[in-house]
Design a protein around this motif. Sequence first.
Motif, mmCIF file in Angstrom:
data_model
loop_
_atom_site.group_PDB
_atom_site.id
_atom_site.type_symbol
_atom_site.label_atom_id
_atom_site.label_comp_id
_atom_site.label_asym_id
_atom_site.label_seq_id
_atom_site.Cartn_x
_atom_site.Cartn_y
_atom_site.Cartn_z
ATOM 1 N N PRO A 1 0.866 -1.228 -0.036
ATOM 2 C CA PRO A 1 0.016 -0.134 0.062
ATOM 3 C C PRO A 1 0.920 1.277 -0.084
ATOM 4 O O PRO A 1 2.138 1.260 0.274
ATOM 5 C CB PRO A 1 -0.834 -0.214 1.406
ATOM 6 N N GLY A 2 0.319 2.454 -0.539
ATOM 7 C CA GLY A 2 1.045 3.739 -0.194
ATOM 8 C C GLY A 2 1.735 3.867 1.239
ATOM 9 O O GLY A 2 2.963 4.300 1.146
ATOM 10 N N ALA A 3 0.659 3.664 2.063
ATOM 11 C CA ALA A 3 1.097 4.092 3.255
ATOM 12 C C ALA A 3 0.353 3.206 4.453
ATOM 13 O O ALA A 3 -0.553 2.524 4.190
ATOM 14 C CB ALA A 3 0.687 5.567 3.476
ATOM 15 N N MET A 4 1.079 3.217 5.455
ATOM 16 C CA MET A 4 0.626 2.425 6.706
ATOM 17 C C MET A 4 0.793 2.895 7.942
ATOM 18 O O MET A 4 1.645 3.876 8.110
ATOM 19 C CB MET A 4 1.399 1.052 6.530
ATOM 20 N N GLN A 5 -0.036 2.692 8.790
ATOM 21 C CA GLN A 5 -0.218 3.369 10.272
ATOM 22 C C GLN A 5 0.593 2.292 11.161
ATOM 23 O O GLN A 5 0.259 0.828 10.893
ATOM 24 C CB GLN A 5 -1.590 3.028 10.755
ATOM 25 N N PHE A 6 1.607 2.740 11.846
ATOM 26 C CA PHE A 6 2.534 1.909 12.554
ATOM 27 C C PHE A 6 2.245 2.067 14.181
ATOM 28 O O PHE A 6 2.243 3.136 14.642
ATOM 29 C CB PHE A 6 4.003 2.227 12.144
ATOM 30 N N ILE A 7 2.573 0.944 15.034
ATOM 31 C CA ILE A 7 2.590 1.169 16.167
ATOM 32 C C ILE A 7 4.006 0.368 16.738
ATOM 33 O O ILE A 7 4.394 -0.798 16.025
ATOM 34 C CB ILE A 7 1.139 0.087 16.554
ATOM 35 N N GLY A 8 4.678 0.925 17.740
ATOM 36 C CA GLY A 8 5.567 -0.006 18.172
ATOM 37 C C GLY A 8 6.829 0.405 17.235
ATOM 38 O O GLY A 8 6.913 1.070 16.614
ATOM 39 N N TRP A 9 7.521 -0.897 17.082
ATOM 40 C CA TRP A 9 8.501 -1.172 16.290
ATOM 41 C C TRP A 9 8.230 -1.451 14.858
ATOM 42 O O TRP A 9 9.426 -1.706 14.220
ATOM 43 C CB TRP A 9 9.699 -1.942 16.936
ATOM 44 N N PHE B 1 5.460 9.332 32.138
ATOM 45 C CA PHE B 1 4.579 9.393 31.076
ATOM 46 C C PHE B 1 4.723 8.509 30.095
ATOM 47 O O PHE B 1 5.866 8.265 29.424
ATOM 48 C CB PHE B 1 4.787 10.689 30.510
ATOM 49 N N GLN B 2 3.960 7.289 30.139
ATOM 50 C CA GLN B 2 4.098 5.975 29.345
ATOM 51 C C GLN B 2 3.325 6.457 27.763
ATOM 52 O O GLN B 2 2.211 6.271 28.005
ATOM 53 C CB GLN B 2 3.835 4.892 30.083
ATOM 54 N N PHE B 3 4.160 6.724 26.800
ATOM 55 C CA PHE B 3 3.382 7.060 25.752
ATOM 56 C C PHE B 3 3.151 5.958 24.777
ATOM 57 O O PHE B 3 3.795 4.804 24.628
ATOM 58 C CB PHE B 3 4.234 8.321 24.968
ATOM 59 N N VAL B 4 2.201 6.082 23.815
ATOM 60 C CA VAL B 4 1.887 5.207 22.665
ATOM 61 C C VAL B 4 1.679 6.133 21.610
ATOM 62 O O VAL B 4 0.769 7.147 21.697
ATOM 63 C CB VAL B 4 0.623 4.518 23.134
ATOM 64 N N ILE B 5 2.384 5.955 20.582
ATOM 65 C CA ILE B 5 2.003 6.526 19.318
ATOM 66 C C ILE B 5 1.654 6.134 18.084
ATOM 67 O O ILE B 5 1.944 4.948 17.982
ATOM 68 C CB ILE B 5 3.380 7.680 18.824
ATOM 69 N N ASP B 6 0.851 6.836 17.295
ATOM 70 C CA ASP B 6 0.589 6.241 15.913
ATOM 71 C C ASP B 6 1.270 6.898 14.730
ATOM 72 O O ASP B 6 1.339 8.130 15.106
ATOM 73 C CB ASP B 6 -0.955 6.128 15.560
ATOM 74 N N SER B 7 1.964 6.253 14.035
ATOM 75 C CA SER B 7 2.710 6.938 12.919
ATOM 76 C C SER B 7 2.308 6.505 11.532
ATOM 77 O O SER B 7 1.844 5.445 11.667
ATOM 78 C CB SER B 7 4.186 7.120 13.221
ATOM 79 N N PHE B 8 2.554 7.320 10.670
ATOM 80 C CA PHE B 8 2.429 6.878 9.135
ATOM 81 C C PHE B 8 3.736 6.691 8.515
ATOM 82 O O PHE B 8 4.363 7.742 8.605
ATOM 83 C CB PHE B 8 1.429 7.717 8.413
ATOM 84 N N GLY B 9 3.994 5.434 8.029
ATOM 85 C CA GLY B 9 5.072 5.239 7.242
ATOM 86 C C GLY B 9 4.790 5.006 5.940
ATOM 87 O O GLY B 9 3.534 4.716 5.273
ATOM 88 N N MET B 10 5.860 5.343 4.841
ATOM 89 C CA MET B 10 5.243 5.208 3.250
ATOM 90 C C MET B 10 6.300 3.973 2.589
ATOM 91 O O MET B 10 7.287 3.982 2.929
ATOM 92 C CB MET B 10 5.769 6.631 2.916
ATOM 93 N N PHE B 11 5.740 3.252 1.910
ATOM 94 C CA PHE B 11 6.420 2.231 1.195
ATOM 95 C C PHE B 11 6.856 2.810 -0.054
ATOM 96 O O PHE B 11 6.494 3.746 -0.602
ATOM 97 C CB PHE B 11 5.232 0.910 0.893
ATOM 98 N N LYS B 12 8.035 2.183 -0.670
ATOM 99 C CA LYS B 12 8.671 2.368 -1.675
ATOM 100 C C LYS B 12 7.660 1.856 -2.758
ATOM 101 O O LYS B 12 7.277 0.654 -2.767
ATOM 102 C CB LYS B 12 9.941 1.664 -1.951
#
Lengths: 298, 417
Positions: free
Chosen positions: B83-91, B295-306
């Motif tokens: 896919p073009g992009a994806m939501q990532f959690i953790g590593w 403060f124990q954080f949890v983030i959502d990030s978006f990464g892009m595939f080639k």
Amino acid sequence: MARRKSITDRFADWLPRLVLAPSLLAVIVGVYLFIAWTGWISLSSSKMVPQYDFVGLEQYYRLWATPRWHTAVANLFIFSALFLTVTIAVGLLMAILLDQNIRAEGALRAIYLYPMALSFIVTGTAWKWILNPNLGIQKVVNGLGWESFVFNWITQPDFAIYTIVIAAVWQSSGFAMAIFLAGLRGIDNSVIKAAQIEGASLPRIYASIIVPMLRPAFLSVIVLLSYISIKNFDLVLAMTNGGPGSATEVPSTFMFSSVFRRNQMGVGAASAIMMLMTVAAIIVPYLYSELKEDRHGH
Amino acid sequence: MRKLSSALIASTLALATALPARAETKIEVLHHWVSESEVAALNTIREALAAKGYGWQDSAVGGMSGGNMQQALRSRLAAGNPPGAMQFIGWEGIDWSSEGVMRDLNDLDKANGWQATIAPQVLPFVKNGDNLIAVPINMHRQNWVWANKAAFDKAGIEQPKTWAELIADGEKLKAAGIIPLAIGDEPWQIQVVFDALVSDIGGPDFYRKALVDLDPEALNSDTMKQVFDTLRQVRGLVDDGFNGRDWAVATGMVIDGQAAMQVMGDWAKGEFLAKGLKPGTDFLCFATPSETPSFQFVIDSFGMFKVSDPEVSKAQVALAEVVMDPKVQHDFNLIKGSIPARTDLGVDDFDDCAKKGFEERATAIESNAMLGGATHGFAAQPQFAAVFGDVAAQFFVNEMSSEDAVQLLVDGIDNAR
């Protein structure tokens, strides 16, 4: 004339093979190729994605050093043994009772068979609530005035696996009943009449004549139920999600979480191969005995 | 004839949609946000992307806390069709970028100075080596206590300052006929409590040693035993019907006043707000009690595939810009219940709990008490993080001594190494 016939003959010879070829190919690729691939992965160091290296039996050592896997294997045996015995006993009893020329047999048969039409997810969710001490049976009985009644197996790590057996038996015993009933209908009445003339009692007739004659039905039921118990995944997921803790983990849920949630693809593949071997240990002798009988012309 | 008529229909439709002047490039985004508020929050990104002239092709795979999504991604990558992009959690993002399938966003980062706006403790989850490979949209805090104010008043208790106080308060709550703590038996829910205890009892440095570095000494320490001892006391605050209880059901028990408290991330806040309850007057939110708060954080990030399609590649740039856009971060998090991942934004119109979280984050960044939530994959790799969950959950539901639990933990971690 002779040449034309030989072409049609040749075509007729080839037709079955042609028709079977696509499905044979699908089975070879979709089943056996992936079994081989899984076997290969289980000997590699794969974690998140497949690695095509070779680390010997390391993943198997790791698998057998994981306490959760031991729980899963023990649960599989407890579940299969109880599920098979109880389902067969209940199914057979219901079939025998239904076979006594009772009224409304068709309706009763449909009622007993109906749970089979539900998916395991529905069964699991319903039983999760029925067995929840704060919502289900315990609460109802307490509400009726028996305050000290306790039925909280689903919250007890040592008993939770039995609650899954209860739900699975509820779902499958109607199915066992249907097969046994079909078997009972296939038994010639004259055999029973002859025994009655000899003065045998009804329980005796069932124990010594009818049940032994149901051997083919028993075999089908055992094979079908054992494969249900090995592939059991959705029921556990819906009912306890492997909990409390990891008390109701079974090999299939272990495999799923290893590969897709814990980045341990190698361990997951090793557990899949262990499951395959368990199935093979049951199925291969069965197939062998069946094929052998065929050769003797049965 | 049929061909002609369908061509006619197609051209009519094309005319009707031709108003945005050019054919829209769509970027497919794989994510596991399917609940109502999550989808509503996503719409803010979608609209901002549309304003830049790019379409959003939704590819939501819910279920199994993202487990199903991981399964979908693996088959897509194997088929050479990411896919073009994806939501990532953790590593996840870092792991995939190590596989060489992620595109880096360094040019955009340099042009916009993004890294300076991200908390330094978060950077390891979006940066592989020197390459920025994902953009964080939000930040949740995992170690909150959500409490019913009326239940606290009825039992005559105040916000506890330590876990010992919290446990003592539990007895008063029981006497008032209230379940002190609502929780389910799912390992991750128990692990959330465990994570909180590790840093609340051992301090942030102990947390890093045990849950991030997996230091055998820390794992086998008396402090770890103490953590399990406290977890055993916490078990005493829980009712019997906790099997198979969803976290949101547990939150509902606190909302109803049937239970007094829940230890849960701030995604629970949405449940309170949806019922029209007000923070401070109807319900309380405070960090898990400790002398060394974290403060124990949890983030959502978006990464892009080639990807090979240059248009999709441009759409990826647009999506990254949208995600890091201050207004989008603000609007998104207002709906999602989290706080912006960017630390340089105002949160004046957020609710009081979010403001509190925002302030405490700033303090935590200063005092280095900013920790990744281990339960959600922001400490050790998943094969290790899962062991903590297994052991904590087994300990919680069984009669097991703290010594045995520590041993199980040490063995389990060694086996997963």
